[in-house]
Design an enzyme around this catalytic site. Structure first.
Site, PDB file in Angstrom:
ATOM      1  N   ASN A   7       0.879  -1.164   0.000  1.00 16.03           N
ATOM      2  CA  ASN A   7       0.000   0.000   0.000  1.00 16.03           C
ATOM      3  C   ASN A   7       0.921   1.220   0.000  1.00 16.03           C
ATOM      4  OD1 ASN A   7      -1.403   2.319   0.899  1.00 16.03           O
ATOM      5  ND2 ASN A   7      -3.019   1.059   1.759  1.00 16.03           N
ATOM      6  N   GLU A  34      -3.918   1.855  -2.867  1.00 16.02           N
ATOM      7  CA  GLU A  34      -4.014   3.294  -2.564  1.00 16.02           C
ATOM      8  C   GLU A  34      -3.184   4.128  -3.525  1.00 16.02           C
ATOM      9  OE1 GLU A  34      -4.117   3.891   2.051  1.00 16.02           O
ATOM     10  OE2 GLU A  34      -5.180   5.535   1.082  1.00 16.02           O
ATOM     11  N   ASP A 145      -4.075  -4.858   1.128  1.00 18.88           N
ATOM     12  CA  ASP A 145      -4.320  -4.234   2.423  1.00 18.88           C
ATOM     13  C   ASP A 145      -5.712  -4.660   2.862  1.00 18.88           C
ATOM     14  OD1 ASP A 145      -4.872  -2.643   4.568  1.00 18.88           O
ATOM     15  OD2 ASP A 145      -4.510  -0.733   3.549  1.00 18.88           O
ATOM     16  N   ASN A 147      -6.984  -4.338   5.865  1.00 20.21           N
ATOM     17  CA  ASN A 147      -7.525  -3.486   6.929  1.00 20.21           C
ATOM     18  C   ASN A 147      -8.181  -4.311   8.038  1.00 20.21           C
ATOM     19  OD1 ASN A 147      -6.811  -0.728   6.704  1.00 20.21           O
ATOM     20  ND2 ASN A 147      -8.160  -0.477   4.951  1.00 20.21           N
ATOM     21  N   ASP A 216      -1.308  -6.088   5.945  1.00 23.53           N
ATOM     22  CA  ASP A 216      -0.963  -6.317   4.531  1.00 23.53           C
ATOM     23  C   ASP A 216      -0.539  -7.769   4.365  1.00 23.53           C
ATOM     24  OD1 ASP A 216      -0.902  -3.383   3.381  1.00 23.53           O
ATOM     25  OD2 ASP A 216      -0.046  -3.354   5.407  1.00 23.53           O
ATOM     26  N   ASP A 248       2.762   4.805   4.948  1.00 26.86           N
ATOM     27  CA  ASP A 248       2.548   4.282   6.303  1.00 26.86           C
ATOM     28  C   ASP A 248       2.512   2.748   6.331  1.00 26.86           C
ATOM     29  OD1 ASP A 248       0.145   4.598   4.916  1.00 26.86           O
ATOM     30  OD2 ASP A 248      -0.976   5.359   6.649  1.00 26.86           O
ATOM     31  N   HIS A 249       2.586   2.117   5.159  1.00 23.93           N
ATOM     32  CA  HIS A 249       2.668   0.654   5.066  1.00 23.93           C
ATOM     33  C   HIS A 249       4.042   0.227   4.526  1.00 23.93           C
ATOM     34  CE1 HIS A 249      -1.811  -0.160   5.223  1.00 23.93           C
ATOM     35  NE2 HIS A 249      -1.801   1.131   4.949  1.00 23.93           N
TER      36      HIS A 249
END
Length: 256
Positions: A7, A34, A145, A147, A216, A248-249
């Site tokens: 991501n 993303e 991802d 989530n 992930d 951030d991933h």
DNA sequence: ATGTCGGATCATATCCGA
């Protein structure tokens, strides 16, 4: 063969980072999430000079997924049928002798938000869709991802966060239904006891404190899991590089 | 400290989503 998921949190903002990572890790097949751009804005020619063909399912500003491949790639599905209004969050292609799907699951925001039941419905639709896909009984990877923190071990603080977003029994039950359709979590299979995370909030110093979550995932059919040689969460690429801000991933990759 | 990002807009500051 090296397969990966990442991501990138905005492909235009992460392009330099992505190219550095592709050059260093040389993955064969990558699911990206993303993108935050339309297919027209996708940097096809730049990535071609790096040796990658791409298939893209994008939209303006939000969401967006793509598959990069060093070998010929044919797109077979764009979008999760019946869930299109939630944005561009799924793409499937044939490449490297397997079916490769990458997904970006809706975040859900929090358990009291209207997006939470919609997230659960999206996951149920995904489970049904993947069962149809895998009925063809061929090698398949589903990455991205999710989530969701699949299990307590995948959270930096299950005790604090149990019942909150990413940590609910409802999300975990939907995730279990997806893997029960015949997919294995490659990282967890290779590292049964590891407490390793793939996402850390930008805020509150979460990364230096290792307050992360493993969201992930690389899921695959058993024949691919049999071929597994290693799986790694590429934590180095969650670090700042010179003045470049990371996603951030972290990327996750597996060698078959 | 809910402390940071990326992207969009009635844009050069503020919002939304994550």
């Amino acid at each position: 063969m090296r397969i990966a998921t990442w991501n990138v949190n905005g492909l235009r903002a992460r392009l330099e980072f992505l190219v550095l990572w592709l050059r260093e890790r040389r993955p064969d097949l990558v699911g990206l999430q993303e993108l935050k751009l339309t297919e027209e804005q996708f940097p096809h020619s730049l990535l071609e000079t790096e040796g990658y063909r791409a298939v893209v399912h994008g939209q303006k500003a939000w969401n967006g997924v793509a598959i990069l491949s060093r070998h010929p790639v044919t797109v077979t599905q764009k979008g999760l049928p019946g869930q299109e209004e939630f944005g561009a969050r799924l793409i499937t292609a044939d490449a490297g002798g397997l079916s490769f799907t990458t997904i970006y699951c809706p975040n859900g925001k929090d358990v009291g938000h209207p997006d939470f039941p919609r997230k659960l419905a999206w996951l149920e639709t995904l489970a049904t869709h993947l069962r149809g896909l895998h009925r063809q009984d061929r090698a398949a990877v589903v990455c991205g991802d999710f989530n969701i923190c699949p299990a307590p071990i995948d959270s930096w603080n299950e005790g604090l966060l149990r019942g909150t977003i990413f940590h609910t029994a409802e999300e975990r039950a939907r995730f279990a239904a997806i893997v029960e359709g015949g997919l294995l979590d490659l990282f967890r299979r290779f590292h049964p006891e590891a407490r390793s995370f793939s996402w850390w909030d930008y805020r509150a110093g979460a990364f230096p404190r290792n307050q992360g979550l493993r969201l992930d995932l690389l899921l695959a059919t058993p024949d691919i899991a049999e071929r597994l040689r290693s799986v790694e969460i590429d934590r180095d690429y969650r670090k700042k590089k010179d003045d470049r801000i990371p996603s951030d991933h972290a990327p996750v990759f597996a060698d078959l």
